[in-house]
Design an enzyme around this catalytic site. Structure first.
Site, mmCIF file in Angstrom:
data_model
loop_
_atom_site.group_PDB
_atom_site.id
_atom_site.type_symbol
_atom_site.label_atom_id
_atom_site.label_comp_id
_atom_site.label_asym_id
_atom_site.label_seq_id
_atom_site.Cartn_x
_atom_site.Cartn_y
_atom_site.Cartn_z
ATOM 1 C CE LYS A 92 -2.086 -1.089 3.881
ATOM 2 N NZ LYS A 92 -1.543 -2.404 4.252
ATOM 3 N NE ARG A 112 -4.680 -1.458 9.256
ATOM 4 C CZ ARG A 112 -3.650 -0.882 8.641
ATOM 5 N NH1 ARG A 112 -3.723 0.345 8.218
ATOM 6 N NH2 ARG A 112 -2.536 -1.556 8.438
ATOM 7 N NE ARG A 139 7.940 -2.537 6.576
ATOM 8 C CZ ARG A 139 6.671 -2.200 6.443
ATOM 9 N NH1 ARG A 139 6.317 -1.374 5.472
ATOM 10 N NH2 ARG A 139 5.752 -2.679 7.236
ATOM 11 N NE ARG A 180 6.258 -0.516 10.353
ATOM 12 C CZ ARG A 180 5.270 -0.384 9.483
ATOM 13 N NH1 ARG A 180 5.446 0.342 8.387
ATOM 14 N NH2 ARG A 180 4.109 -0.981 9.690
ATOM 15 N NE ARG A 198 1.829 -5.287 10.956
ATOM 16 C CZ ARG A 198 2.987 -5.093 10.317
ATOM 17 N NH1 ARG A 198 4.088 -5.707 10.711
ATOM 18 N NH2 ARG A 198 3.031 -4.292 9.281
HETATM 19 P P1 B4P Z 1 3.020 -2.055 2.704
HETATM 20 O O1 B4P Z 1 1.717 -2.670 2.408
HETATM 21 O O2 B4P Z 1 3.331 -0.739 2.109
HETATM 22 O O3 B4P Z 1 3.129 -2.052 4.251
HETATM 23 P P2 B4P Z 1 2.531 -1.072 5.241
HETATM 24 O O4 B4P Z 1 2.115 0.215 4.617
HETATM 25 O O5 B4P Z 1 3.526 -0.996 6.331
HETATM 26 O O6 B4P Z 1 1.248 -1.818 5.737
HETATM 27 P P3 B4P Z 1 0.775 -2.080 7.181
HETATM 28 O O7 B4P Z 1 -0.631 -2.359 6.913
HETATM 29 O O8 B4P Z 1 1.474 -3.111 7.923
HETATM 30 O O9 B4P Z 1 1.173 -0.780 8.046
HETATM 31 P P4 B4P Z 1 0.495 0.579 8.379
HETATM 32 O O10 B4P Z 1 1.570 1.552 8.467
HETATM 33 O O11 B4P Z 1 -0.666 0.903 7.503
HETATM 34 O O12 B4P Z 1 4.221 -3.098 2.371
HETATM 35 C C1 B4P Z 1 5.480 -2.659 2.288
HETATM 36 C C2 B4P Z 1 6.619 -3.714 2.209
HETATM 37 O O13 B4P Z 1 6.515 -4.585 1.069
HETATM 38 C C3 B4P Z 1 7.837 -2.847 1.967
HETATM 39 O O14 B4P Z 1 8.940 -3.386 2.636
HETATM 40 C C4 B4P Z 1 8.034 -2.880 0.443
HETATM 41 O O15 B4P Z 1 9.368 -2.637 0.061
HETATM 42 C C5 B4P Z 1 7.583 -4.294 0.106
HETATM 43 N N1 B4P Z 1 7.002 -4.366 -1.247
HETATM 44 C C6 B4P Z 1 6.075 -3.530 -1.768
HETATM 45 N N2 B4P Z 1 5.764 -3.893 -3.039
HETATM 46 C C7 B4P Z 1 6.524 -4.997 -3.319
HETATM 47 C C8 B4P Z 1 6.649 -5.843 -4.471
HETATM 48 N N3 B4P Z 1 5.929 -5.640 -5.581
HETATM 49 N N4 B4P Z 1 7.490 -6.882 -4.403
HETATM 50 C C9 B4P Z 1 8.230 -7.098 -3.283
HETATM 51 N N5 B4P Z 1 8.156 -6.319 -2.152
HETATM 52 C C10 B4P Z 1 7.306 -5.291 -2.172
HETATM 53 O O16 B4P Z 1 -0.103 0.277 9.840
HETATM 54 C C11 B4P Z 1 0.733 -0.050 10.955
HETATM 55 C C12 B4P Z 1 -0.116 -0.238 12.201
HETATM 56 O O17 B4P Z 1 -0.752 1.022 12.559
HETATM 57 C C13 B4P Z 1 -1.302 -1.219 12.091
HETATM 58 O O18 B4P Z 1 -0.895 -2.566 12.295
HETATM 59 C C14 B4P Z 1 -2.243 -0.698 13.184
HETATM 60 O O19 B4P Z 1 -1.825 -1.126 14.458
HETATM 61 C C15 B4P Z 1 -2.065 0.818 13.101
HETATM 62 N N6 B4P Z 1 -3.061 1.423 12.178
HETATM 63 C C16 B4P Z 1 -2.777 2.022 10.962
HETATM 64 N N7 B4P Z 1 -3.932 2.438 10.371
HETATM 65 C C17 B4P Z 1 -4.947 2.081 11.222
HETATM 66 C C18 B4P Z 1 -6.361 2.190 11.138
HETATM 67 N N8 B4P Z 1 -6.960 2.731 10.070
HETATM 68 N N9 B4P Z 1 -7.096 1.701 12.174
HETATM 69 C C19 B4P Z 1 -6.513 1.152 13.258
HETATM 70 N N10 B4P Z 1 -5.178 1.001 13.381
HETATM 71 C C20 B4P Z 1 -4.393 1.450 12.382
#
Ligand code: B4P
Length: 190
Positions: A14, A89, A128, A134, A145
């Site tokens: 994402k 979410r 990552r 993180r 998660r």
């Molecule tokens: P991403 O999918 O970008 O990971 P993310 O943004 O960190 O998602 P996540 O859902 O865990 O975290 P968020 O910050 O929203 O994936 C990235 C990884 O994959 C990278 O290392 C990238 O290099 C690699 N990658 C990407 N494309 C690729 C490809 N084509 N091939 C190979 N590798 C690839 O949320 C973190 C926490 O915050 C949540 O767990 C929750 O506790 C809280 N939170 C955030 N939003 C919330 C909400 N709306 N409600 C409640 N809690 C919330």
């Protein structure tokens, strides 16, 4: 106004694809994960609360997140549209987003759901975790998660399917290949 929800399991890409979308479509970006991490870094009250949930792989409570999103959305007035990255979410968050946008005479344009299988998700997040520092990129928390995603977040797909907004995209391949698939969906919006 182009309001794009970028949806998917943790590690589905994402954040990565949002960066490309911002550049190509000149959109504002709201990542609830980034906002929470910044609050944690600054040691705010919200950051301290969020840390308890994030380090366990749980969702931050809806009322906290919805209030936070509403505040950040206000700062994006005048943009061409917004990418919502990691929000909504839960069903309650989805309904709240519809309500907030409708008060502005807007709506969600499309929901891009990045589909990636679990072994690949775990592999990406562990990789990552080796660099990011993180607190939630370790195997135990990643598994929580994924459970949270399957139980609380993925039911939103049905919600958006019903309203005809859901676009499921294969999220495996190179970043550019996946971005090509996403652009096709956006370019074909009426
Ligand atoms: P991403 O999918 O970008 O990971 P993310 O943004 O960190 O998602 P996540 O859902 O865990 O975290 P968020 O910050 O929203 O994936 C990235 C990884 O994959 C990278 O290392 C990238 O290099 C690699 N990658 C990407 N494309 C690729 C490809 N084509 N091939 C190979 N590798 C690839 O949320 C973190 C926490 O915050 C949540 O767990 C929750 O506790 C809280 N939170 C955030 N939003 C919330 C909400 N709306 N409600 C409640 N809690 C919330």
């Amino acid at each position: 106004m182009l309001n794009v929800v970028i949806f998917g399991a943790p590690g589905s890409g994402k954040g990565t694809q949002s960066e490309n979308l911002i550049k190509k479509y000149n959109l504002a970006h709201i990542s609830t994960g980034d906002v929470l991490r910044s609050e944690m870094k600054n040691g705010t009250k919200l950051g301290k609360l969020a840390e308890d949930y994030i380090s366990k792989g749980q969702l931050v409570p809806d009322d906290v997140i919805i209030g936070m999103l509403a505040d950040v959305l206000e700062t994006k007035k005048g943009s061409n549209g917004v990418i919502f990255d990691g929000f909504p979410r839960t069903l309650a968050q989805g309904e709240a987003l519809d309500q907030m946008l409708s008060e502005k005479g807007q709506s969600v344009s499309t929901v891009i759901s990045l589909e990636v299988d679990e072994p690949e998700l775990i592999d990406r997040l562990l990789k990552r975790g080796q660099q990011s520092g993180r607190s939630d990129d370790n195997l135990e928390t990643i598994k929580s998660r994924l459970d949270v995603y399957n139980n609380q977040t993925s039911p939103l797909k049905e919600y958006y399917k019903t309203s005809g907004k859901l676009a499921s995209i294969k999220g495996v391949g190179t970043v550019d290949e996946i971005f090509g698939r996403i652009s096709e969906v956006i370019d074909n919006l009426k």
